[in-house]
Design a protein around this motif. Structure first.
Motif, short mmCIF file in Angstrom:
data_model
loop_
_atom_site.label_atom_id
_atom_site.label_comp_id
_atom_site.label_asym_id
_atom_site.label_seq_id
_atom_site.Cartn_x
_atom_site.Cartn_y
_atom_site.Cartn_z
N ALA A 14 12.19 23.75 1.18
CA ALA A 14 11.85 23.58 2.59
C ALA A 14 10.39 23.92 2.88
CB ALA A 14 12.78 24.42 3.46
N LYS A 15 9.84 24.91 2.20
CA LYS A 15 8.44 25.29 2.46
C LYS A 15 7.50 24.12 2.17
CE LYS A 15 7.10 29.46 1.88
NZ LYS A 15 6.73 30.77 1.35
N THR A 16 7.71 23.47 1.03
CA THR A 16 6.89 22.30 0.69
C THR A 16 7.12 21.17 1.67
OG1 THR A 16 6.84 22.90 -1.65
CG2 THR A 16 6.45 20.59 -1.12
N MET A 17 8.38 20.96 2.06
CA MET A 17 8.70 19.86 2.98
C MET A 17 8.16 20.11 4.38
SD MET A 17 9.79 17.48 1.18
CE MET A 17 9.94 16.46 2.64
N ILE A 18 8.12 21.36 4.82
CA ILE A 18 7.52 21.66 6.12
C ILE A 18 6.06 21.21 6.13
CG2 ILE A 18 6.71 23.55 7.61
CD1 ILE A 18 9.39 24.99 6.83
N ALA A 19 5.33 21.56 5.09
CA ALA A 19 3.92 21.14 4.99
C ALA A 19 3.84 19.62 4.97
CB ALA A 19 3.28 21.75 3.75
N TRP A 20 4.70 18.96 4.20
CA TRP A 20 4.67 17.50 4.09
C TRP A 20 5.00 16.84 5.43
CZ3 TRP A 20 7.50 13.02 4.48
CH2 TRP A 20 7.03 11.91 3.77
N LEU A 21 6.04 17.31 6.10
CA LEU A 21 6.42 16.73 7.39
C LEU A 21 5.32 16.91 8.44
CD1 LEU A 21 10.14 17.91 7.45
CD2 LEU A 21 9.35 15.55 7.19
N ALA A 93 2.57 7.63 6.08
CA ALA A 93 3.78 7.79 5.28
C ALA A 93 3.60 7.15 3.90
CB ALA A 93 4.99 7.19 6.00
N ARG A 94 3.06 5.93 3.87
CA ARG A 94 2.81 5.25 2.59
C ARG A 94 1.83 6.05 1.75
NH1 ARG A 94 4.41 -0.01 1.68
NH2 ARG A 94 2.68 -0.24 0.23
N ALA A 95 0.75 6.52 2.36
CA ALA A 95 -0.28 7.26 1.64
C ALA A 95 0.27 8.58 1.06
CB ALA A 95 -1.48 7.53 2.54
N ALA A 96 1.24 9.18 1.76
CA ALA A 96 1.80 10.45 1.32
C ALA A 96 2.94 10.28 0.32
CB ALA A 96 2.29 11.25 2.53
N GLY A 97 3.26 9.04 -0.04
CA GLY A 97 4.27 8.81 -1.05
C GLY A 97 5.68 8.65 -0.53
N ALA A 98 5.85 8.48 0.77
CA ALA A 98 7.20 8.22 1.31
C ALA A 98 7.69 6.89 0.74
CB ALA A 98 7.17 8.17 2.83
N THR A 99 8.98 6.81 0.48
CA THR A 99 9.57 5.56 0.02
C THR A 99 9.94 4.73 1.24
OG1 THR A 99 10.48 6.67 -1.92
CG2 THR A 99 11.45 4.54 -1.32
N ILE A 100 9.24 3.63 1.43
CA ILE A 100 9.51 2.76 2.58
C ILE A 100 10.76 1.96 2.28
CG2 ILE A 100 8.61 0.94 4.07
CD1 ILE A 100 6.99 3.61 4.17
N VAL A 101 11.79 2.11 3.10
CA VAL A 101 13.05 1.39 2.88
C VAL A 101 13.24 0.26 3.88
CG1 VAL A 101 14.19 3.31 1.72
CG2 VAL A 101 14.40 3.08 4.19
N MET A 102 12.53 0.30 4.99
CA MET A 102 12.48 -0.81 5.94
C MET A 102 11.03 -0.94 6.36
SD MET A 102 14.40 -1.52 9.59
CE MET A 102 13.16 -0.71 10.61
N ASP A 103 10.41 -2.04 5.96
CA ASP A 103 8.99 -2.23 6.23
C ASP A 103 8.71 -2.30 7.73
OD1 ASP A 103 6.51 -2.31 5.03
OD2 ASP A 103 6.51 -4.48 4.76
N LEU A 104 7.50 -2.02 8.10
CA LEU A 104 7.07 -2.08 9.50
C LEU A 104 7.30 -3.49 10.03
CD1 LEU A 104 5.64 -0.53 11.79
CD2 LEU A 104 3.49 -1.36 10.86
N ARG A 105 8.02 -3.57 11.14
CA ARG A 105 8.31 -4.89 11.70
C ARG A 105 8.64 -4.79 13.18
NH1 ARG A 105 13.96 -5.97 8.53
NH2 ARG A 105 15.11 -4.25 9.43
N CYS A 116 11.79 5.21 6.29
CA CYS A 116 11.34 5.69 4.98
C CYS A 116 12.15 6.91 4.56
CB CYS A 116 9.86 6.03 5.01
SG CYS A 116 9.42 7.41 6.09
N ARG A 117 12.05 7.22 3.28
CA ARG A 117 12.65 8.43 2.74
C ARG A 117 11.53 9.41 2.42
NH1 ARG A 117 17.92 8.04 2.08
NH2 ARG A 117 18.84 6.00 1.77
N ASP A 118 11.75 10.67 2.78
CA ASP A 118 10.79 11.71 2.43
C ASP A 118 10.94 12.04 0.94
OD1 ASP A 118 12.84 13.66 2.11
OD2 ASP A 118 12.67 14.30 4.19
N PRO A 119 10.09 12.89 0.39
CA PRO A 119 10.16 13.18 -1.05
C PRO A 119 11.49 13.72 -1.55
CG PRO A 119 8.04 13.87 -0.21
CD PRO A 119 8.88 13.48 0.98
N GLU A 120 12.31 14.29 -0.67
CA GLU A 120 13.63 14.77 -1.10
C GLU A 120 14.76 13.80 -0.76
OE1 GLU A 120 14.86 18.74 -0.73
OE2 GLU A 120 12.90 19.57 -1.26
N GLY A 121 14.42 12.64 -0.22
CA GLY A 121 15.42 11.60 0.00
C GLY A 121 16.00 11.47 1.38
N HIS A 122 15.61 12.34 2.32
CA HIS A 122 16.12 12.20 3.68
C HIS A 122 15.53 10.95 4.34
CE1 HIS A 122 18.35 15.93 4.00
NE2 HIS A 122 17.33 16.57 3.46
#
Length: 136
Positions: A14-21, A93-105, A116-122
């Motif tokens: 969570a500590k790493t994800m807080i910084a990422w979010l 989000a793209r620059a930070a490595g988020a996995t885009i699952v539905m492209d911008l539209r 998108c999915r964050d680094p832990e998959g949420h």
């Protein structure tokens, strides 16, 4: 008092994800409560008038109900965040490595959004559609 809905999430780190979010999506730290060993017992992050609460995944009664996504397990929730500048957030989000699952539209109901999915998959959803402003 009016009712409020606040999504809750558990993360492996969570500590790493807080910084990422905060760095990626623009959340701001409202409250962070650490355990004696430096883990996150409870955190509150705000975005405009919205909030998410999160903490480290742990083996407790609540943790057994809400484990982080893994393998083929379906996601049980996915926050939708109303944003003003969805293009900027999409790029971040793209620059930070988020996995885009539905492209911008553009959507038929007037929103511009992506998922998108964050680094832990949420799964996170961001868009310009604000249901509180429909018809205004």
């Amino acid at each position: 008092m009016a009712s409020t809905i606040i999504p809750t999430l558990r993360y492996r780190d969570a500590k790493t994800m807080i910084a990422w979010l905060c760095d990626t999506f623009g959340f701001e730290r409202h409250a962070i409560h650490e355990s004696e060993n430096g883990g996150i017992v409870h955190a509150e992050l705000v975005y405009g008038d919205g909030m998410v609460m999160l903490g480290d995944a742990r083996d407790d009664a609540f943790g057994s109900l809400q484990a982080p996504p893994a393998g083929d397990r379906p996601v049980s929730q996915s926050p939708y965040v109303v944003v003003k500048d969805v293009e900027q957030l999409y790029a971040a989000a793209r620059a930070a490595g988020a996995t885009i699952v539905m492209d911008l539209r553009d959507q038929s109901y007037g929103s511009r959004e992506f998922s998108c999915r964050d680094p832990e998959g949420h799964l996170w959803n961001f868009g310009t559609y604000n249901p509180w402003k429909v018809g205004e």
